[in-house]
Design an enzyme around this catalytic site. Structure first.
Site, PDB file in Angstrom:
ATOM      1  N   VAL A   1     -20.209  31.405 -63.604  1.00 11.07           N
ATOM      2  CA  VAL A   1     -20.731  30.584 -64.711  1.00 11.07           C
ATOM      3  C   VAL A   1     -20.618  31.325 -66.042  1.00 11.07           C
ATOM      4  CG1 VAL A   1     -22.763  29.371 -65.600  1.00 11.07           C
ATOM      5  CG2 VAL A   1     -22.266  29.330 -63.160  1.00 11.07           C
TER       6      VAL A   1
ATOM      7  N   LYS B   1     -32.150  28.355 -61.657  1.00 12.62           N
ATOM      8  CA  LYS B   1     -33.090  27.352 -61.111  1.00 12.62           C
ATOM      9  C   LYS B   1     -34.170  27.938 -60.222  1.00 12.62           C
ATOM     10  CE  LYS B   1     -29.104  27.367 -58.770  1.00 12.62           C
ATOM     11  NZ  LYS B   1     -27.746  26.898 -58.647  1.00 12.62           N
TER      12      LYS B   1
ATOM     13  N   GLY C   1     -25.749  20.735 -62.704  1.00 14.33           N
ATOM     14  CA  GLY C   1     -24.561  21.164 -63.453  1.00 14.33           C
ATOM     15  C   GLY C   1     -24.359  20.393 -64.731  1.00 14.33           C
TER      16      GLY C   1
ATOM     17  N   ILE D   1     -24.526  17.244 -65.437  1.00 16.33           N
ATOM     18  CA  ILE D   1     -25.257  15.985 -65.681  1.00 16.33           C
ATOM     19  C   ILE D   1     -26.500  16.275 -66.526  1.00 16.33           C
ATOM     20  CG2 ILE D   1     -26.321  13.958 -64.644  1.00 16.33           C
ATOM     21  CD1 ILE D   1     -24.915  14.580 -62.055  1.00 16.33           C
TER      22      ILE D   1
ATOM     23  N   GLY E   1     -16.313  28.660 -55.712  1.00 18.46           N
ATOM     24  CA  GLY E   1     -17.340  29.080 -56.671  1.00 18.46           C
ATOM     25  C   GLY E   1     -18.491  28.110 -56.806  1.00 18.46           C
TER      26      GLY E   1
ATOM     27  N   GLU F   1     -23.951  29.331 -53.764  1.00 21.00           N
ATOM     28  CA  GLU F   1     -24.737  30.476 -54.216  1.00 21.00           C
ATOM     29  C   GLU F   1     -24.223  31.730 -53.513  1.00 21.00           C
ATOM     30  OE1 GLU F   1     -27.405  29.996 -56.582  1.00 21.00           O
ATOM     31  OE2 GLU F   1     -26.194  28.196 -56.590  1.00 21.00           O
TER      32      GLU F   1
ATOM     33  N   ASP G   1     -31.787  25.179 -52.790  1.00 19.40           N
ATOM     34  CA  ASP G   1     -31.230  24.951 -54.123  1.00 19.40           C
ATOM     35  C   ASP G   1     -31.621  23.546 -54.617  1.00 19.40           C
ATOM     36  OD1 ASP G   1     -29.102  25.901 -56.209  1.00 19.40           O
ATOM     37  OD2 ASP G   1     -28.505  23.872 -55.670  1.00 19.40           O
TER      38      ASP G   1
ATOM     39  N   LYS H   1     -34.246  22.510 -57.885  1.00 20.43           N
ATOM     40  CA  LYS H   1     -33.885  21.524 -58.908  1.00 20.43           C
ATOM     41  C   LYS H   1     -34.892  20.377 -58.917  1.00 20.43           C
ATOM     42  CE  LYS H   1     -29.052  22.872 -58.506  1.00 20.43           C
ATOM     43  NZ  LYS H   1     -27.802  22.693 -57.762  1.00 20.43           N
TER      44      LYS H   1
ATOM     45  N   GLY I   1     -19.859  24.554 -60.292  1.00 17.22           N
ATOM     46  CA  GLY I   1     -18.575  25.049 -60.773  1.00 17.22           C
ATOM     47  C   GLY I   1     -18.697  25.640 -62.160  1.00 17.22           C
TER      48      GLY I   1
END
Ligand code: HSE
Length: 403
Positions: free
Chosen positions: A15, A99, A128, A130, A181, A184, A195, A199, A297
């Site tokens: 990232v 997160k 990501g 959105i 990628g 995690e 994960d 979120k 990504g």
């Protein structure tokens, strides 16, 4: 702040490198990455930053008076906590994608933002590319919100898509998600549902104004899904997706959980495949709305970071207004869910306090029941549901009449 926004970047993995590319590409942002802090300067990287940018000293960024903003995408929750809280205490605004750290420490992070009068933005932490957090925070500022539900984890969705639509073996699909990628560094966070849970915790704060401790939420992943489960879903013309949801079950009560779910073709999320995420927002006066996009990504996540950087340029901060509402809904696990339970140990169904069982199948190689059980009982019996011989999936029952 001068005309150019000076950014201190923490983290230069998948990232971080995406952010470097995106910031350099976004000429209208008038932003530059002044310094990049990493753990190991000498590690070979796919993208090499300009000479002199890398440092392994956090203080090179935290004490630099020219730094206007910190972007933090470190793959280590405790390092991330230390960077973010140190920056906020110095009055430096932060954009973060961490997160797990945010979900675990949000009440404290909110208090620190107030105390030190600065901002922490984190749209990239959830889904990501959105823009789900800022939308929930700003637009859905009313009592009408009934449900936020969706696919919040790109890796597990990628794996399920490869397995369902391409007949690929589970392990190969997971390896590919790691190579691309999306996953995690510890992929169990993706496939065991954590994960998605982190979120969902963040989303719930911005949707309903309530913080729920991640440890209090039923979380079940896809690691034990088998060919039997996939065949069962196909026979019913359904897919199995890993779904996170927060649902108002009464005007003053809501519930939330993360678990695989049988999804019929009439649902928006049925068509959300690969690393894409999809979020359905349901309200009293507008039925369903749907947000769709790449949830994992390098560049998709970096685009969300850039959006927060630009929002900060205009002084944007979350106000957490909903948390001050007079009547906040209360988290409730005393709700009945309908589940599919596949098991090997034939005693298992009798050890779980099912309210009723409506379907049962048993053979030498495959046993399942379908029945209703309280969410609170699933939480208290969570240990019985672990291991490769057991798989649980939700059969949706909320708002079915409103589709
Ligand atoms: N591992 C995460 C996912 C990355 O697969 O969705 C984006 O948060």
């Amino acid at each position: 702040m001068g005309n150019t926004l000076n950014i201190g970047l923490f983290g230069f993995g998948v990232v971080g490198q995406g952010i470097y590319q995106v910031i350099n590409r976004a000429t209208n942002a008038h932003a530059r990455i002044k310094r990049i802090c990493v753990r190991n300067i000498n590690k070979p990287r796919a993208i090499e930053p300009a000479p002199g940018l890398l440092t392994d000293s956090a203080d090179d960024i935290l004490t630099d008076p020219e730094i206007d903003l910190i972007v933090e995408v470190v793959d280590d929750a405790s390092a991330s906590y230390s960077i973010v809280t140190s920056a906020i205490r110095r009055g430096i605004p932060v954009v973060s994608g961490s997160k797990a750290m945010i979900a675990r420490h949000l009440p404290e992070l909110i208090a620190l933002q107030h105390e030190f009068n600065t901002a922490l933005l984190y749209d990239a932490s959830s889904c990501g590319s959105i823009p789900v957090i800022r939308n929930l925070e700003e637009y859905y500022d009313n009592d009408l919100l009934l449900e936020v539900k969706g696919i919040l984890n790109g890796s597990s969705n990628y794996i399920l898509s490869r397995v369902f639509d391409h007949g690929e073996p589970y392990d190969e699909a997971l390896a590919r998600a790691q190579k691309l990628g999306f996953a995690e560094s510890d992929p169990s966070f993706d496939i065991e549902g954590y994960d998605s849970l982190f979120k969902l915790i963040i989303i719930t704060v911005h949707a309903l104004g309530v913080y729920v401790n991640p440890e209090d939420v039923f979380t079940y992943g896809i690691s034990s899904i088998s060919d039997h489960d996939i065949r069962y879903a196909r026979e019913k013309r359904m897919k199995i997706k890993l779904v996170a949801q927060v649902v108002k079950v009464a005007p003053d009560r809501f519930t939330m959980f993360v678990m695989p779910e049988f999804v019929s073709p009439s649902k928006y999320i049925y068509s959300v495949d690969d690393e894409y995420n999809g979020v359905v927002i349901r309200g009293e006066c507008y039925d369903r709305q749907f947000m769709f996009g790449k949830g994992a990504g390098s560049l998709p996540t970096a685009s969300s970071i850039l959006s927060d950087v630009m929002a900060r340029r205009h002084g944007y901060r979350y106000e957490y207004k909903k948390m001050d509402y007079m009547e906040l809904p209360v988290y409730d696990t005393d709700v009945l869910l309908k589940i599919y339970l596949r098991f090997a140990d034939r005693d298992l169904p009798s050890r779980l306090p099912f309210a009723n069982i409506t379907e049962m199948y048993s053979s030498e190689t495959y046993n399942y029941v379908i029945g209703e059980i309280r969410l609170a009982d699933l939480i208290s019996c969570r240990a019985l549901l672990s291991g490769p011989e057991v798989f649980v999936a939700n059969i949706p029952r909320f708002f079915l009449d409103k589709d």
